[in-house]
Design an enzyme around this catalytic site. Sequence first.
Site, PDB file in Angstrom:
ATOM      1  N   CYS A 298       0.822  -1.216   0.000  1.00 16.84           N
ATOM      2  CA  CYS A 298       0.000   0.000   0.000  1.00 16.84           C
ATOM      3  C   CYS A 298       0.850   1.257   0.000  1.00 16.84           C
ATOM      4  O   CYS A 298       0.380   2.333  -0.386  1.00 16.84           O
ATOM      5  CB  CYS A 298      -0.972   0.009   1.170  1.00 16.84           C
ATOM      6  SG  CYS A 298      -0.170  -0.162   2.794  1.00 16.84           S
ATOM      7  N   LYS A 669      23.731 -29.426   5.854  1.00 23.31           N
ATOM      8  CA  LYS A 669      24.889 -28.580   6.141  1.00 23.31           C
ATOM      9  C   LYS A 669      24.420 -27.245   6.688  1.00 23.31           C
ATOM     10  O   LYS A 669      23.539 -26.615   6.119  1.00 23.31           O
ATOM     11  CB  LYS A 669      25.686 -28.341   4.852  1.00 23.31           C
ATOM     12  CG  LYS A 669      27.006 -29.075   4.777  1.00 23.31           C
ATOM     13  CD  LYS A 669      27.780 -28.664   3.539  1.00 23.31           C
ATOM     14  CE  LYS A 669      29.076 -29.434   3.449  1.00 23.31           C
ATOM     15  NZ  LYS A 669      29.851 -29.074   2.254  1.00 23.31           N
TER      16      LYS A 669
END
Length: 959
Positions: A298, A669
């Site tokens: 907006c 990882k």
Amino acid sequence: MRLHTRASIGFTTIAVSTGYLPLNSMRTQAREENEEIMTNFETFLAANHEQEKPVVTKEDLDALVERVKAAQQKFSTFSQKQVDHIFRCAALAASDARIPLAKLAVEETGMGVIEDKVIKNHFASEYIYNSYKDEKTCGILSEDEEAGTITIAEPMGVICGLIPTTNPTSTAIFKALISLKTRNGIIISPHPRARKCTCLAARLVLEAAVAAGAPADIIGWLDEPTLELSNQLMHHPAIRLILATGGPGMVQAAYSSGKPAIGVGSGNTPVVIDETADQTRAVASILMSKTFDNGMICASEQAVVAVDEIYDSIRDRFNRHGGYILNKEEADAVRNIIIVGGRVNAKIVGQAAPKIAEMAGIDVPATTKVLIGEVTDVSQEEPFAKEKLSTILALYRAKDFKDAVIIAGKLVALGGMGHTSVLYTDQDQQKERVNFFGEQMKTSRILINTPSSYGGIGDLYNFSLAPSLTLGCGSWGGNSVSENVGPKHLLNKKIVAKRAENMLWHRLPSAIYFRRGCIPEALKELKGKKRALLVTDDFLFRSGAADDLINTLKKLGLEVESFFSVKADPNLTTVRKCVEVANAFQPDVIVALGGGSPMDAAKIAWVMYEHPEVDFEDLALRFMDIRKRIYTFPKMGIKAKLVAIPTTSGTGSEVTPFAVVTDDATGKKYPIADYELTPNMAIIDANLVMNLPKSLTAFGGVDAVVHSLEAYVSVMANEFSDGQAIQALKLLKKYLPSSYKNGAKDPVAREKVHNAATLAGIAFANAFLGACHSMAHKVGAAYHLPHGLANALLISNVIRYNANDNPTKQAAFSQYDRPKAKCRYAEIADCLGLGGATKDEKVENLIAWVDGLKKQLDIPASIQEAGVSEADFLAKLDTVAVDAFDDQCTGANPRYPLVKELRAILLDSFYGRPFVELTERKETAAHAEKPAPALKAKTADAKLAAKVKAKLGEAVLSR
């Protein structure tokens, strides 16, 4: 909404697709499952599918309100400590779900951009948590001297939260979190077009809150929202406040309900550009902001007002960087589809410019970012003058600055009263204009030199402006507040902000010693220490490479214990074994000897040794800003100092705040980053690398090259890091080929490369890395390639991708105010003496040098040539691309990547072909999966495959 069963004392429950599971720890069980779920959208939805009686009748609604009311009354007695714990756990859960929620929002609504919604979801969780985590919201509030207020906090009760279709998940997360922070209950009413994603977002926050100790029904929602049900909720006697975000009709209904309401008005943001403005920054910022989530914010720019003196220049710059200037006939065609039935056409909301152009029956280039209509009328009769919530922009010509302000004022009055306005000017030299603009604009947010979509929501371009996804518009917009809504508005508080740039830093180990043979002298700094734990790998320990170091430590009077079980890609099991040794030995200094793997293991073991209460998953939490993360690292160096001594040349780990460790239970990882992980001392002794194998020399050397390149073009690059990155590249250009070819026969080259790797480490420790490392982390893990090799296979195409002055998306960082990568790469080429008359030529010469260097180092030309099969690569490609997008390194890349762009880079790098922009590709999608015939034949060569396999076998370290 589900009917929650009461949890037994001692444990809570969490819903999955098969029912309820007991949960002893949110972290140890739920997160391990969620990490896998996040990467698979369908699995995620299936695991969070509700098969319960929805709220569809007034009776259902009354029952729901009573449950939430009872829960809130219980919650109102909670302490600040309890509330903060619940708030934190809920924020974590929302952050974890940011990608699947974004996908579901776009899929369900057909509006916006997935990657941008990921940012909004992450902002709604991480930034909101970071900003308010320490705010006291229970009991008596302490005096704020700057604000001059003293307040007693009391929750309001049950809140009704109206959620828009434009921000269906991020706004739900935001409202739920600030309600939890203030001990309020909330019932969420979604937009019918976005009910699934909104309800799922609310449910995920609720589950995390309940697991953390909140009452079971503290958050509720309407499963099947209708206008009638929403009105009944707003008028329900138990509702104490309405948080309304949505269309004008819904906000007006909230204010007409007779209940206290905090709503937002419509936005019609005007942007004034005067003759003193930085035009490049202005246009780049506007395009970046206007295209964010396809213009649905907006606060996004709706009209640009440029003074006559620079109008043509601004128009031309828009035209050259993705803004399509409509001619009269085209403008009329677009004008006819902007407003339908007196309001913005729902079909254009959140749509890309080419799609809107197609609706209007006009042809525009596929690269078009924004449709720009040149107009003069500022009235209700001009559709371009109104809020458009899409990639359509109006362009006005003003006689001078004052005339521009008058036009901007009229645009605000036309439909943006109280919302947002923007001025681009020389803010240091034009203070009178800044003040005049601020006085004239009837808007609550007056942004200077700021992209409004990002600037309006706060904490990105001004760090005193409260982060929020509900922007109050004051009495001008018919709202009860005139600022960004936050917890204080549920407790009646206020704050003010002014723009500032991010503070940068240059942090290093307190001591760095270098030159051949410097270890004995450097270690004298450990005088007074009693016990040293050596962390290394089996090869270095058993080969005798660590003997001299151990003897030196003993001569200095230290007892020495050794842990030598670190292997390539260290895992948590290894780290915990190291911690066991440390706990038994109680060292006051830890010495990491080896390549990246021993240093990574030592860093994490150091943390767990000094702070056994630390949860590894906390250490591994993703963040958008290292200073604004949900988890705060503990202070290090209290029990032991960390000394890092590299025996390879490349990782730079001896001077960086980074570590990579694998959770062997899941195979995932984790790249971990925090400046507390920076070693206290680094010793760079090239005697340790004289006999480094050729493959490690090549892969480590190219890793250092990539560190330097990415640090220099990072959005966080700065005057302090640039010098080290350039000097590292100069040394690597001059000495790496000989270091590889001649090894110990050229000790000078070996030493220069060793020093260059550390310099590159210093550079990226402070400027961070980018998309090449993001992809290399995931490629290495998925296809079992050494880290340095993975970087080498990707870097040339990453340079091609980044070197674009008109990228699809520009990275958002306050200092990074325009696309700079091409210029920065050209600067590198100049510093390396690579030649070239233009920026494009210099970039091509840089790529040619990188490719030539890789050839000198016998590095394969493609991922396929490195031994990865086509079937294996394509099977994992989509997952690798998504994981790379979410990698910690991605945020500092100068070009903010889309997942499909990362996929294209990976695909081109697999087949060994130059990256081409997606908009410039002419082949079909099917053809894009096929390799170039020459490369396919080349990789089929048995001798070459054997050579590559032998080379990879030589690399005992993958990092």
